[in-house]
Design an enzyme around this catalytic site. Structure first.
Site, PDB file in Angstrom:
ATOM      1  N   TYR B  88       0.817  -1.216   0.000  1.00 55.55           N
ATOM      2  CA  TYR B  88       0.000   0.000   0.000  1.00 55.55           C
ATOM      3  C   TYR B  88       0.847   1.259   0.000  1.00 55.55           C
ATOM      4  O   TYR B  88       0.618   2.158  -0.800  1.00 55.55           O
ATOM      5  CB  TYR B  88      -0.923  -0.019   1.217  1.00 55.55           C
ATOM      6  N   SER B 171       0.920  -8.063   1.301  1.00 53.76           N
ATOM      7  CA  SER B 171       0.050  -7.023   1.851  1.00 53.76           C
ATOM      8  C   SER B 171      -0.909  -6.526   0.756  1.00 53.76           C
ATOM      9  O   SER B 171      -1.657  -7.340   0.217  1.00 53.76           O
ATOM     10  CB  SER B 171       0.905  -5.892   2.428  1.00 53.76           C
ATOM     11  N   GLN B 172      -0.853  -5.264   0.377  1.00 55.03           N
ATOM     12  CA  GLN B 172      -1.694  -4.880  -0.765  1.00 55.03           C
ATOM     13  C   GLN B 172      -1.311  -5.702  -1.989  1.00 55.03           C
ATOM     14  O   GLN B 172      -2.167  -6.053  -2.817  1.00 55.03           O
ATOM     15  CB  GLN B 172      -1.544  -3.392  -1.079  1.00 55.03           C
ATOM     16  N   ASP B 257      -0.924 -10.784  12.910  1.00 50.02           N
ATOM     17  CA  ASP B 257      -0.874  -9.651  11.973  1.00 50.02           C
ATOM     18  C   ASP B 257      -1.928  -8.617  12.363  1.00 50.02           C
ATOM     19  O   ASP B 257      -3.129  -8.890  12.303  1.00 50.02           O
ATOM     20  CB  ASP B 257      -1.126 -10.150  10.542  1.00 50.02           C
ATOM     21  N   HIS B 285       4.080 -14.555  14.201  1.00 47.80           N
ATOM     22  CA  HIS B 285       4.444 -13.568  13.185  1.00 47.80           C
ATOM     23  C   HIS B 285       3.307 -12.580  12.951  1.00 47.80           C
ATOM     24  O   HIS B 285       2.130 -12.933  13.042  1.00 47.80           O
ATOM     25  CB  HIS B 285       4.803 -14.254  11.869  1.00 47.80           C
TER      26      HIS B 285
END
Lengths: 305, 308
Positions: B88, B171-172, B257, B285
């Site tokens: 992102y 991620s993104q 996360d 994690h």
């Protein structure tokens, strides 16, 4: 073999003295604007414009908790890239309940990109042939200017001001005695000239790209980088420090960082990276909460027990 | 109250009945626009082993999109293609590391990223909520197409084997991996790390961290828009696109996360139509999703599906 970057430049102290003196000649001239979109019932957000070296106008996200202060402050320094977040991605927005937070956009980043819009990759070598022209001269000054603004806010508890980030957190703590606590992860500005040839990963690959195209400028580049090397800033840091080192065997593991660790004058804790944003992030939050005397660390839901 | 284990979470996301028609129309509209690729050799970023090019092409709304293209100099026959999609708030990397492993690697900068922001620049924060009250104005309508058009770019390259194109990101980039694999059947392998853009509305209840906090900010200021926002986001939710994925796919999540809650990763995984799918859930994690070790898994997965 001793290289240019193994020794502190003879003009290191005068270089930074001159930068700070030049910065002091520019009024901060803050413009503070409400940011209703980022405000909550527990904190009010503001966009702040202020002047740094140049003169150059910067931008920052300021958040002030609801209620009576003073509050401890978190000064978030930017990572390498175009974006500065109000609260760093993944950290608890809830930290704004009981901390003043300030996140600075330095020159070249979004919201501070007029007239200079940095390229990524590209910024790491911008003006790198000379310490007087290297873009990080201005960037380090920008970070100092942001800290000066934050520390002067009446809502801030002057005994609890943390600089949090990568290399720029450490340089800010070194140049600003107002920083009482430091959480730093050395990344790009430690022994840069020696470490860059050992990787092909960006951003350090930018240095390799540049020297491949301009091999005759190697000495000049090394000389410039030595003026920004964290090794020579360490002795100026008096803040209580959490130094986030790489895991054993990493380029910037605790052994590699030992000269810096030895030089820091403040109480120093070294945390070896566990390759886990959760474990490393939680450790840093707990360290800071303990040093700030907070009842609980600021943890996002998935980091809580 | 303790949280539900991530793999037992029940998403509240509802799938619009016309979601496939919506995206087929967007894809068709995009396909009408000439790609007009421009490929410029970059001597500064090239090495003795890797050629690097700066690429520009035209996407939906006639927005000009940038990217980095890296290919190994020494090659025999067509190369597998690999699309790298960005996070992102990061800048798309120069994918020399993938080129060094034998791929024609393309790292796309969807609209709003630097070098692709002349015509569209909502900023960060900002992109996630831009135009969010209407599926036809939402930022990710074009953003998803920009990633999809990376497929068209690779298909037009003579050094690329068009039958062997993969997509990966974190991620993104994980979310775009899901959407691109769902919308472009030419994708033959997909590896999504800690996928974002999956379970948007779930996420604002599961975490208070940014970037999802942008949606919570928006709804706090514009509470009357909530239904419109939910209706729009349903069309873009990776959970609702996953039924279109038929290629081999792996997903990784970190069980701690706070950026992209693992609950949404599991919900996405469960909705994927492909029989060849595997979830890697890493306890201990966060948003890293154990990328330090998982990167080798992605390498092996791509090699198995694109090279062998």
């Amino acid at each position: 073999m001793t290289t240019l970057t193994d020794v502190k430049p003879s003009d290191f102290d005068s270089y930074w003295h001159d930068v700070l003196a030049e910065l002091a000649r520019f009024p901060v001239a803050p413009e503070v604007q409400d940011l209703p979109l980022r405000s909550t019932d527990f904190a009010t957000a503001y966009g702040v414009r202020l002047t740094s070296l140049g003169p150059y106008r910067l931008y920052g996200y300021l958040s002030i908790p609801t209620g009576d202060g003073p509050f401890p402050a978190r000064y978030h320094l930017p990572r390498y890239g175009s974006v500065t977040d109000l609260v760093p991605q993944g950290q608890a927005n809830g930290q704004r309940r009981d901390h003043v937070t300030f996140a600075i956009c330095v020159r070249g980043q979004r919201l501070a990109d007029q007239p200079y819009a940095a390229a990524f990759p590209g910024q790491l070598t911008d003006g790198i042939d000379d310490p007087a022209t290297y873009v990080y001269r201005g960037i380090v000054a920008d970070c100092v200017r942001g800290l000066q603004y934050l520390a002067a806010r009446p809502e801030v508890d002057a005994t609890r001001i943390a600089a949090i980030g990568n290399d720029l957190a450490l340089t800010t703590a070194a140049l600003c005695p107002q920083v009482t606590h430091l959480v730093t992860t050395p990344t790009l500005l430690y022994a840069t000239a020696e470490l860059a040839p050992r990787t092909s990963a960006y951003p350090l690959e930018e240095i390799n790209d540049y020297l491949r195209s301009h091999p005759t400028r190697r000495d000049a580049v090394q000389n410039t980088l030595s003026h920004f090397d964290l090794r020579w800033f360490g002795s100026r840091v008096s803040a209580a420090t959490l130094l986030m080192a790489g895991a054993d065997g990493a380029a910037l593991d605790a052994a590699a960082l030992q000269p810096l660790i030895d030089d820091i004058r403040g109480e120093t804790t070294v945390h070896k990276a566990e390759h886990s944003g959760y474990r490393d992030g939680r450790y840093a939050e707990e360290w800071l909460a303990e040093r700030f005397g907070m009842a609980e660390p600021s943890l996002p839901p998935h980091w809580q027990d | 109250m303790p949280r539900t284990p991530a793999d037992q979470y029940v998403s509240k996301v509802r799938k619009p009945e016309d979601i496939d028609r919506f995206w087929d129309d967007v894809l068709a509209e995009t396909a009408q626009i000439p790609l007009e690729p421009e490929v410029v050799y970059d001597p500064l970023r090239s090495t003795a082993l890797i050629d690097v090019y700066e690429v520009f092409f035209t996407s939906l709304d006639h927005v000009r999109i940038a990217g980095w293209y890296a290919v190994p100099r020494q090659r025999e026959g067509p190369l597998p293609g690999l699309i790298q999609v960005p996070g992102y708030n990061m800048e798309p990397p120069v994918p020399k590391n993938w080129a060094a492993r034998g791929y024609a690697a393309f790292s796309v900068a969807p609209r709003g990223k630097l070098r692709s922001n002349r015509q569209f620049n909502p900023g960060y924060p900002g992109l996630l909520t831009y135009g969010m009250v209407d599926r036809n104005t939402y930022s990710y309508r074009g953003f998803y197409m920009d990633a999809c058009r990376a497929v068209d770019f690779l298909l037009g390259r003579e050094e690329v084997n068009g039958e062997r194109i993969g997509v990966t990101g974190h991620s993104q980039g994980g979310g775009l991996t899901v959407s691109t694999a769902a919308l472009r059947p030419e994708i033959k392998a997909a590896a999504a790390g800690a996928p974002y853009l999956c379970g948007y509305m779930d996420s604002i209840e599961l975490t208070d961290a940014y970037p999802y906090q942008e949606i919570a900010d928006y709804l706090r200021l514009y509470p009357d828009s909530r239904q419109q926002v939910e209706d729009t986001l349903a069309y873009f939710d990776g959970i609702n696109l996953a039924h279109r994925i038929t290629c081999p796919i792996i997903i990784s999540v970190g069980l701690q996360d706070s950026t992209c809650p693992p609950e949404t990763g599991f919900a996405t995984f469960d909705a994927i139509a492909s029989d060849d799918k595997k979830m890697y859930a890493y306890d201990g994690h966060g948003h890293d999703a154990n990328n330090h070790e998982h990167a080798a898994v992605v390498d092996a997965f791509m090699a198995a599906h694109l090279k062998d």
